[in-house]
Design a protein around this motif. Structure first.
Motif, PDB file in Angstrom:
ATOM      1  N   HIS A  40       0.871  -1.174   0.000  1.00  0.00           N
ATOM      2  CA  HIS A  40       0.000   0.000   0.000  1.00  0.00           C
ATOM      3  C   HIS A  40       0.909   1.226   0.000  1.00  0.00           C
ATOM      4  CE1 HIS A  40      -3.270   2.504   2.280  1.00  0.00           C
ATOM      5  NE2 HIS A  40      -3.190   2.815   0.999  1.00  0.00           N
ATOM      6  N   TYR A  41       1.162   1.788  -1.184  1.00  0.00           N
ATOM      7  CA  TYR A  41       2.173   2.832  -1.282  1.00  0.00           C
ATOM      8  C   TYR A  41       1.603   4.236  -1.433  1.00  0.00           C
ATOM      9  CZ  TYR A  41       1.547   2.880  -6.406  1.00  0.00           C
ATOM     10  OH  TYR A  41       1.033   2.990  -7.676  1.00  0.00           O
ATOM     11  N   GLU A  42       0.313   4.340  -1.684  1.00  0.00           N
ATOM     12  CA  GLU A  42      -0.361   5.638  -1.793  1.00  0.00           C
ATOM     13  C   GLU A  42      -1.775   5.450  -1.301  1.00  0.00           C
ATOM     14  OE1 GLU A  42      -2.907   8.641  -3.760  1.00  0.00           O
ATOM     15  OE2 GLU A  42      -2.893   6.484  -4.163  1.00  0.00           O
ATOM     16  N   VAL A  43      -2.443   6.535  -0.936  1.00  0.00           N
ATOM     17  CA  VAL A  43      -3.760   6.453  -0.295  1.00  0.00           C
ATOM     18  C   VAL A  43      -4.655   5.391  -0.924  1.00  0.00           C
ATOM     19  CG1 VAL A  43      -5.888   7.722   0.165  1.00  0.00           C
ATOM     20  CG2 VAL A  43      -3.695   8.856   0.461  1.00  0.00           C
ATOM     21  N   SER A  44      -4.761   5.389  -2.252  1.00  0.00           N
ATOM     22  CA  SER A  44      -5.697   4.490  -2.935  1.00  0.00           C
ATOM     23  C   SER A  44      -4.997   3.461  -3.810  1.00  0.00           C
ATOM     24  CB  SER A  44      -6.660   5.315  -3.806  1.00  0.00           C
ATOM     25  OG  SER A  44      -7.332   6.283  -3.039  1.00  0.00           O
ATOM     26  N   ALA A  45      -3.681   3.338  -3.704  1.00  0.00           N
ATOM     27  CA  ALA A  45      -2.924   2.514  -4.647  1.00  0.00           C
ATOM     28  C   ALA A  45      -2.203   1.364  -3.955  1.00  0.00           C
ATOM     29  CB  ALA A  45      -1.913   3.380  -5.401  1.00  0.00           C
ATOM     30  N   TYR A  46      -2.320   0.175  -4.559  1.00  0.00           N
ATOM     31  CA  TYR A  46      -1.728  -1.058  -4.041  1.00  0.00           C
ATOM     32  C   TYR A  46      -1.050  -1.766  -5.207  1.00  0.00           C
ATOM     33  CZ  TYR A  46      -5.134  -0.090  -0.343  1.00  0.00           C
ATOM     34  OH  TYR A  46      -5.875   0.516   0.647  1.00  0.00           O
ATOM     35  N   ALA A  47       0.171  -2.235  -4.986  1.00  0.00           N
ATOM     36  CA  ALA A  47       0.911  -2.817  -6.104  1.00  0.00           C
ATOM     37  C   ALA A  47       1.716  -4.031  -5.674  1.00  0.00           C
ATOM     38  CB  ALA A  47       1.846  -1.777  -6.713  1.00  0.00           C
ATOM     39  N   GLN A  48       1.849  -4.965  -6.614  1.00  0.00           N
ATOM     40  CA  GLN A  48       2.807  -6.034  -6.435  1.00  0.00           C
ATOM     41  C   GLN A  48       4.217  -5.442  -6.511  1.00  0.00           C
ATOM     42  OE1 GLN A  48       1.811  -8.746  -9.613  1.00  0.00           O
ATOM     43  NE2 GLN A  48       0.210  -9.775  -8.436  1.00  0.00           N
ATOM     44  N   PRO A  49       5.226  -6.122  -5.977  1.00  0.00           N
ATOM     45  CA  PRO A  49       6.594  -5.596  -6.020  1.00  0.00           C
ATOM     46  C   PRO A  49       7.018  -5.227  -7.442  1.00  0.00           C
ATOM     47  CG  PRO A  49       6.487  -7.497  -4.559  1.00  0.00           C
ATOM     48  CD  PRO A  49       5.147  -7.410  -5.221  1.00  0.00           C
TER      49      PRO A  49
END
Length: 412
Positions: free
Chosen positions: A266-275
């Motif tokens: 979870h790197y930004e308020v609304s953003a989630y990413a695989q490595p």
């Protein structure tokens, strides 16, 4: 980043007379950027099949045959007219948003990307994203998009629940949503799924099923947005029944748990990413990078050695096309004043859950971070912010009350 050229070599927006340039150094309030930030390109496609009741973007319902060729002509003109502002600068990311860019024909998209390559120095590994809506998916057309150079797709799923999609005014149903993700997964190595939660009458279990369905496809990136009642939308005028605050908070907790368990950062308020799959284009926005926006209603933020400029294009498609043909599609233009720069930087950077290096503030604003010390101290005292000499980031409480935290820098 690239080194700053001497004043006067960035195009006509900078003074060309050396004496004038020297005076600019002496102007009170002038900035002093030692290097220019990375530059992105945003391209706006203004048409949708139907305007959604929650949407406040510059989108217009398509009525009859779209003037695709005339609009592509105007985009090229707009870009050509903007080139003097960005001479010598490489484009690191491209984002084609809307509206619904996937209404564009395969030939039209191919022409657009060809124009970009002709006119701009694109980075060899530039991230080139296109937004798409499930109701417009055709497998062969999306293969053509990929062959033309699109290497990342962002799909506006919003929900897999037919009832919720209907309440949101979407043109696709649950089956079309699933098919769109399957096409994306088979065609693109990198794609994002947009989902919304706290939808009209949505239960916690329904929100969980939406997220679990999305995670089953193992998308490289997820954008999970809380539905908000934006001004000047149908929902703002006629609010639907929404989950209460406690249920909404439970949904946020559920999202945090499920995405973490599935290996998403979870790197930004609304953003989630695989490595390794963070959205490079959006990261540039949040790190207060530069972007040139072309197309109806598009916005730009462009840095120069001693000032930062904002622009906005004409919003109505017909007005934009007419203005581009006349030689200038920009309707509004202004410099960001020193008094506003601290707030504008923090408005973006505080969205990053991991925070930022304090040196980034000076690099991107041309000012000392001491200009916002008072607000930083107050935010830290209230438990909304953590900081040391290497890091400034919102605390968990600061993330929960992000608007309050950001507003503290308005008067900084």
């Amino acid at each position: 980043m690239i080194p700053i050229k001497p004043a006067g070599q960035g195009g006509p927006i900078e003074p060309r007379n050396p004496a004038t340039a020297a005076l600019q150094y002496l102007q009170p309030g002038a900035l002093n950027l030692s290097a220019l930030p990375p530059l992105s390109l945003y391209i706006h496609w203004p048409w949708c099949v139907r305007k959604c009741p929650y949407c406040d973007f510059n989108s217009h319902e398509a009525k009859g045959e779209l003037p695709e060729q005339a609009y592509l002509d105007a985009l090229r003109l707009d870009l050509e007219q903007s080139l003097p502002l960005i001479w010598g600068r490489k484009i690191h990311t491209v984002f084609i948003g809307g509206g619904t860019p996937s209404l564009m024909s395969a030939a039209g998209l191919d022409r657009l990307l060809s124009d970009l390559r002709t006119l701009l120095p694109l980075d060899l590994d530039a991230e080139i994203t296109m937004e798409a809506n499930p109701g417009t998916f055709e497998a062969e057309r999306f293969k053509s998009y990929r062959e033309s150079g699109i290497n990342r797709l962002s799909i506006g799923i919003q929900s897999f629940n037919g009832g919720h999609l209907e309440a949101l005014g979407r043109i696709h149903d649950g089956g079309e949503a699933l098919r769109a993700v399957e096409i994306a997964k088979s065609t693109f190595d990198n794609f994002n799924l947009d989902l919304m939660y706290a939808l009209p009458r949505q239960t916690l279990e329904e929100a969980r099923r939406d997220l679990e369905t999305a995670l089953a496809f193992q998308p490289p990136h997820l954008s999970l947005y809380h539905l908000t009642m934006e001004p000047n939308t149908v929902f703002a005028k006629y609010p639907p029944p929404l989950p209460d605050d406690d249920t909404s908070a439970d949904m946020q907790d559920m999202i945090a748990e499920l995405t973490a368990d599935a290996g998403y950062g979870h790197y930004e308020v609304s953003a989630y990413a695989q490595p390794g799959r963070r959205a490079r284009h959006n990261l540039n926005y949040w790190q207060f990078g530069d972007y040139l926006g072309i197309g109806a209603g598009a916005h730009s933020k462009l840095s120069f050695p001693h000032r930062i400029l904002r622009q906005a294009r004409y919003k109505q498609p017909a007005s934009f096309m007419d203005a581009a043909r006349r030689g200038n599609a920009v309707q509004e233009e202004h410099e960001i004043g020193r008094a506003d720069l601290g707030f504008e930087f923090m408005l973006n950077a505080l969205r990053l859950t991991e925070g930022f290096d304090p040196n980034l503030f000076g690099e991107r604003t041309g000012m000392s971070i001491s200009t916002i010390t008072k607000a930083l101290n107050e935010a830290e005292a209230k438990g909304l912010l953590y900081r040391d000499h290497k890091l400034i980031r919102p605390t968990e409480l600061g993330q929960r009350f992000l608007n309050d935290l950001q507003e503290m820098f308005l008067a900084a």
